[in-house]
Design an enzyme around this catalytic site. Structure first.
Site, mmCIF file in Angstrom:
data_model
loop_
_atom_site.group_PDB
_atom_site.id
_atom_site.type_symbol
_atom_site.label_atom_id
_atom_site.label_comp_id
_atom_site.label_asym_id
_atom_site.label_seq_id
_atom_site.Cartn_x
_atom_site.Cartn_y
_atom_site.Cartn_z
ATOM 1 N N ASP A 389 0.800 -1.091 0.443
ATOM 2 C CA ASP A 389 -0.278 0.182 0.439
ATOM 3 C C ASP A 389 0.929 1.578 0.007
ATOM 4 O OD1 ASP A 389 -2.449 1.132 -0.318
ATOM 5 O OD2 ASP A 389 -3.304 0.490 1.775
ATOM 6 N N GLU A 392 3.595 4.949 -3.980
ATOM 7 C CA GLU A 392 3.178 5.965 -5.438
ATOM 8 C C GLU A 392 4.482 6.246 -4.865
ATOM 9 O OE1 GLU A 392 -1.691 4.857 -4.234
ATOM 10 O OE2 GLU A 392 0.459 6.320 -3.050
ATOM 11 N N ASP A 459 -7.997 5.067 -3.324
ATOM 12 C CA ASP A 459 -9.095 4.856 -2.522
ATOM 13 C C ASP A 459 -10.148 5.731 -3.452
ATOM 14 O OD1 ASP A 459 -7.178 4.309 -0.636
ATOM 15 O OD2 ASP A 459 -6.893 5.783 0.284
#
EC number: 3.2.1.-
Length: 529
Positions: A389, A392, A459
């Site tokens: 997670d 990025e 998300d």
């Protein structure tokens, strides 16, 4: 005076400080690089070293042509470049607007030769302090052309013609800069720098805000399948996926304890409902950057894994790249240079549930250290699936000019982070003898697929508007070479479980998700924990 130079298997154009080099790079494909430095770097970026192939070089008074299978590049003395397929049809040409240039592609062959006083070059290097450049590359627009791929953007358009796309990684945005054209070519912008790709009606333009050189790869094909196959050969194919990943994945924000996980799994088993994977989300750890279970809530991970496996369920755990100062690993990682640094201000990258810094996934030693910690605290208990997670990574403020990796400034190399994060786990699992590697990763860059990445769209909002965006995002991820992709069914945030409109959304999303590569439930719903 400019020079056109033949090499054994490449061609070059040289003028003043600029060198432009073209060479064959796989079947029906060429690699195109330009620099204002004395020589090119050795960086491959997303590309793999290709199998050897011999191109044909043709020369006349004004041009050099490099032909490799079904693609030909024509380069003239002014440094202008155009690409053609095996039938002589124009695929792509640079856009030049100078008094002395008339175009090298179809425009040159027409009777209406057009020159311009705009003083725009097809390749533009603007010097920056420190010896690097801001790069702009321009191509002529083609009427009727449709463009696909480029990764995952939160917008409803499958055809990217007319779109301006940021080349940067953000939560729910994955920049995978490979575009496929309806004219029969694919182009990889082989540069991890922050920038922009614009596919406007008047011209297409690629920019890199900080770079040493221009680098792109172009391939020709008569079908999407052929272009995709050649791209996969150039950047890597995903490992064989295990059959179980096509089943249902049970995931939510969040299971707080070992007992909660086992209670849910036992209820699935009691009802004889097939379940492939259960996922443990964030903050099962004592501190960010410890990469281990908190023994208070997770007293016996090995027993949990064994009971789940007895019911035919695999376990996946969330791994964040965040490291807070309270982590016992923080001092060592900081001293070794294994954390992302800031050029100005406080060294805090994200302030979610603590002030944290990301580990530097571009640093080989940092990747190895994180994997060694994960192996000891998860893999050795039998956990072989990982949820990477925040990949990025998600900065508190996306001030890309303020952060620096081992590989260089984020403005120059930032887009490679999610790929390097995935590589660390892939390499670690391979070293332990694993072959069927699939890890859930919240971002991708070109080449991520070769490290067993299952991307998901981040998300996203619980709404039909957002749902529509995912249809285009998933298809364009596949066309950009990332075949394993999924979403949070029903969206991640905003769904009211008591609202009939959300029930409708959830049902429709489920119906669609059955036909996605992976069927995975996730979301932030009541009761919020």
């Amino acid at each position: 005076m400019s020079e056109l130079i033949e090499h054994a298997n490449a061609i070059e154009w040289r003028f003043e400080r600029q060198i432009l080099r073209l060479e064959p790079w796989g079947k029906n494909s060429l690699r195109v690089r330009a620099t204002c430095a004395p020589e090119f770097t050795s960086a491959l970026h997303a590309l793999l070293t290709p199998e050897s192939c011999q191109a044909e070089i043709l020369r006349d008074a004004e041009t050099l042509t490099l032909r490799n299978g079904n693609i030909s590049a024509v380069l003239n003395l002014k440094g202008q470049l155009a690409f053609y397929n095996q039938r002589g049809e124009l695929l792509l040409e640079e856009m030049w607007r100078q008094r002395s240039t008339v175009g090298i592609g179809a425009s040159e062959k027409s009777q209406d030769k057009y020159v311009s006083a705009l003083k725009l070059d097809g390749r533009e290097f603007k010097p920056l302090p420190g010896g690097k450049y801001q790069l702009t590359v321009r191509f002529e627009a083609r009427q009727g052309e449709k463009l696909y791929g480029m990764g995952q953007y939160q917008q409803p358009w499958l055809d990217l013609k007319g779109c301006s796309l940021e080349l940067a990684q953000r939560n729910s945005q994955a920049s995978v800069p490979f575009v496929q054209s309806s004219l029969g070519y694919g182009l990889l912008w082989n540069n991890p720098a922050i920038g922009e790709a614009s596919f406007a009606k008047n011209h297409s333009q690629w920019t890199s805000r900080v770079t040493q050189e221009m680098d792109y790869w172009i391939t020709a094909g008569d079908s999407v399948m052929e272009i995709t196959r050649q791209y996969a050969k150039a950047t890597g194919t995903p490992p064989a996926a295990p059959e179980f990943i096509s089943g249902l994945w049970q995931c939510k924000l969040r299971y707080r304890t070992q007992q909660e996980v086992l209670d849910v799994a036992r209820e699935y088993h009691r009802r004889n409902l097939p379940l492939s994977v259960m996922v443990i989300d964030f903050f099962h750890w004592p501190n960010q950057g410890t990469w281990c279970f908190d023994p208070v809530d997770w007293p016996d991970p090995r027993a949990m894994v064994e009971e789940l496996e007895s019911m035919g369920i695999r376990l996946m755990v969330s791994v964040w790249p965040t490291v807070e100062a309270r982590s016992p690993l923080f001092p060592q990682m900081k001293a070794k240079g294994w954390l992302v640094t800031s050029d100005r201000g406080v060294q805090v990258n994200l302030d979610f549930m603590g002030n944290t810094t990301f580990f530097d996934a571009t640093h080989p030693q940092a990747r190895q250290f994180v994997w060694d910690t994960v192996k000891k605290n998860y893999f050795d208990y039998g956990i072989k699936l990982f949820w990477l997670d925040e990949a990025e990574p998600e900065y508190r403020a996306y001030d890309f000019d303020n952060y620096r990796y081992h590989a260089g400034p984020v403005l120059e190399v930032g887009n490679r982070y999610p790929r390097d994060f995935a590589q660390g786990f892939y390499d670690g699992l391979r070293a332990e003898g694993e072959n069927e590697i699939v890890n859930l990763v919240r971002c991708s860059w070109a080449g991520s697929q070769r490290y067993g990445v299952l991307a998901w769209s981040g998300d996203v909002h619980s709404s039909f508007h957002s749902f529509r965006n995912q249809l285009a995002a998933g298809l364009n991820m596949g066309l950009a070479g990332i075949p394993w992709w999924t979403t949070d069914i029903g969206g991640f945030q905003g769904g009211n479980i008591h609202d009939p409109a959300f029930h409708e959304l959830l049902i429709r999303w489920f119906q669609w998700a059955v036909f996605c590569p992976v069927l995975r439930m996730h979301g932030y719903r009541e009761p919020r924990i």
